[in-house]
Design a protein around this motif. Structure first.
Motif, PDB file in Angstrom:
ATOM      1  N   ILE A 120     -24.374 -46.082   0.896  1.00 28.12           N
ATOM      2  CA  ILE A 120     -24.923 -44.786   1.329  1.00 28.12           C
ATOM      3  C   ILE A 120     -25.323 -44.853   2.805  1.00 28.12           C
ATOM      4  O   ILE A 120     -25.023 -43.943   3.586  1.00 28.12           O
TER       5      ILE A 120
ATOM      6  N   THR B 287     -22.236 -44.904   4.968  1.00 27.83           N
ATOM      7  CA  THR B 287     -21.609 -43.590   4.980  1.00 27.83           C
ATOM      8  C   THR B 287     -22.362 -42.635   5.902  1.00 27.83           C
ATOM      9  O   THR B 287     -21.745 -41.851   6.628  1.00 27.83           O
ATOM     10  N   LYS B 288     -23.686 -42.698   5.884  1.00 28.91           N
ATOM     11  CA  LYS B 288     -24.474 -41.852   6.792  1.00 28.91           C
ATOM     12  C   LYS B 288     -24.174 -42.195   8.250  1.00 28.91           C
ATOM     13  O   LYS B 288     -24.065 -41.311   9.093  1.00 28.91           O
TER      14      LYS B 288
END
Length: 113
Positions: free
Chosen positions: A79, A82-83
């Protein structure tokens, strides 16, 4: 555990370790950031599978807790990556939009003269 199953489990662990190595190569070489994120995610998933196989092989249920903790950490890491990827993509997109806007203005000025 019988020797047939123990050889099977160890064979599976060896195959997964080789696959994790290939994912590591893809993560290092890229060529894109998305490939690196996918490679990191696959390494995490393969590591969880190896931990689960070793848990069955060693007949230790306490190792399953480690697999759960590692799954959560792997999920959070993907996550975060991905950010970062989304932020880099937005910066890249804004730079190109500004460059295109400047180029259009220069072309308009040339047409006026």
């Amino acid at each position: 555990m019988t020797t047939d199953y123990s050889a099977f489990f160890l064979g599976c662990v060896i195959v997964l370790a080789v696959l994790a190595f290939f994912c590591l190569v893809r993560t290092i070489r890229g060529p894109k950031l998305a490939d690196r994120i996918m490679g990191t995610n696959m390494i995490g998933t393969i590591t969880i599978a190896i931990i689960l196989l070793l848990s069955v092989y060693l007949d230790e249920t306490s190792v399953l807790d480690i697999a759960l903790i590692y799954a959560i950490m792997s999920f959070v890491a993907v996550i975060v990556l991905t950010k970062i990827y989304i932020g880099l993509y937005r910066e890249y997109k804004e730079e190109h939009l500004q460059e295109d806007h400047v180029t259009e203005r220069q072309e308009e000025k040339k047409d006026e003269h």
